[in-house]
Design a protein around this motif. Structure first.
Motif, PDB file in Angstrom:
ATOM      1  N   PHE A  77       0.835  -1.186   0.075  1.00  0.00           N
ATOM      2  CA  PHE A  77       0.099   0.005   0.193  1.00  0.00           C
ATOM      3  C   PHE A  77       0.887   1.226   0.121  1.00  0.00           C
ATOM      4  CE2 PHE A  77      -2.723  -3.166   2.662  1.00  0.00           C
ATOM      5  CZ  PHE A  77      -3.566  -3.427   1.493  1.00  0.00           C
ATOM      6  N   SER A  78       2.017   1.263  -0.655  1.00  0.00           N
ATOM      7  CA  SER A  78       3.001   2.400  -0.708  1.00  0.00           C
ATOM      8  C   SER A  78       3.460   2.292  -2.123  1.00  0.00           C
ATOM      9  CB  SER A  78       3.901   2.262   0.362  1.00  0.00           C
ATOM     10  OG  SER A  78       4.993   3.259   0.258  1.00  0.00           O
ATOM     11  N   PHE A  79       3.394   3.334  -2.816  1.00  0.00           N
ATOM     12  CA  PHE A  79       3.815   3.559  -4.339  1.00  0.00           C
ATOM     13  C   PHE A  79       5.137   2.897  -4.352  1.00  0.00           C
ATOM     14  CE2 PHE A  79       5.788   5.445  -7.813  1.00  0.00           C
ATOM     15  CZ  PHE A  79       4.855   5.286  -8.957  1.00  0.00           C
ATOM     16  N   PRO A  80       6.321   3.154  -3.845  1.00  0.00           N
ATOM     17  CA  PRO A  80       7.453   2.457  -4.147  1.00  0.00           C
ATOM     18  C   PRO A  80       7.467   0.872  -4.100  1.00  0.00           C
ATOM     19  CG  PRO A  80       7.762   4.208  -2.714  1.00  0.00           C
ATOM     20  CD  PRO A  80       6.576   4.090  -2.647  1.00  0.00           C
ATOM     21  N   SER A  81       6.744   0.430  -3.211  1.00  0.00           N
ATOM     22  CA  SER A  81       6.707  -1.046  -3.224  1.00  0.00           C
ATOM     23  C   SER A  81       5.785  -1.532  -4.105  1.00  0.00           C
ATOM     24  CB  SER A  81       6.239  -1.713  -1.585  1.00  0.00           C
ATOM     25  OG  SER A  81       7.199  -1.196  -0.774  1.00  0.00           O
TER      26      SER A  81
END
Length: 186
Positions: A77-81
């Motif tokens: 739920f985080s853009f980089p991941s």
């Protein structure tokens, strides 16, 4: 006034990590650690700001992901991941994801609609195609079971253990009854 408002907004959502004095787009030595920073979209909309959308990171990852044999992602739920796992999946680069408790029923209820949408559109596929899902406890493994992802899960603690001690005297036994409070911040 506008600059003051931006500082207040940033302070409320841990924006201090966005140090404007550090350059982006090149390797630098920061506190004796080589780092490469990417800029992210800074928006007045908190959800956009917190998601850490970075077009330059996406471009860098597309150009460089094939240089890695295995990628270990921390968080969902985080853009980089999220974008990293999607690119790795499409390019067939093996990856492991550590869920950091984000699949617990309580966590999934926070921002329910957004997380449900993400699970249905991209995070579910990212998790299903992970080579492994790293959890640190039986509780997190149970959370995977509830979502049908337990076949990918493995437990690996964080390397923190309590020393094994035995109680030898009545005085030591009395010490065990005292309350101890811990605060863990991460």
């Amino acid at each position: 006034l506008r600059r003051q408002r931006q500082m207040c907004i940033r302070d409320r959502d841990n924006g201090v990590y966005r140090n404007p004095d550090l350059p982006t787009g090149k390797w630098i030595l920061y506190e004796n650690v080589p780092i490469f920073l990417h800029s992210c979209i800074d928006s007045r909309i908190r959800a956009v700001r917190e998601y850490l959308i970075s077009p330059t990171f996406t471009q860098w990852l597309i150009r460089n992901i094939d240089h890695y044999d295995l990628i270990h992602f921390h968080a969902i739920f985080s853009f980089p991941s999220t974008i990293g796992m999607a690119i790795a999946r499409l390019r067939r680069v093996p990856y492991i994801v550590r869920t950091i408790g984000q699949l617990s029923p309580w966590s999934l209820k926070q921002g329910f609609m957004r997380k449900r949408f993400m699970m249905e559109t991209i995070e579910g596929a990212n998790l299903k195609h992970a080579n492994a899902i790293h959890v640190t406890s039986n509780y997190e493994l149970r959370d995977l079971e509830l979502l049908g992802l337990d076949s990918h899960g493995f437990i690996l603690g964080l390397g923190v253990g309590l020393p094994c001690q035995s109680v030898n005297t009545a005085n030591e036994l009395d010490q065990l009854d005292k309350k101890v409070s811990f605060l863990y911040l991460s």
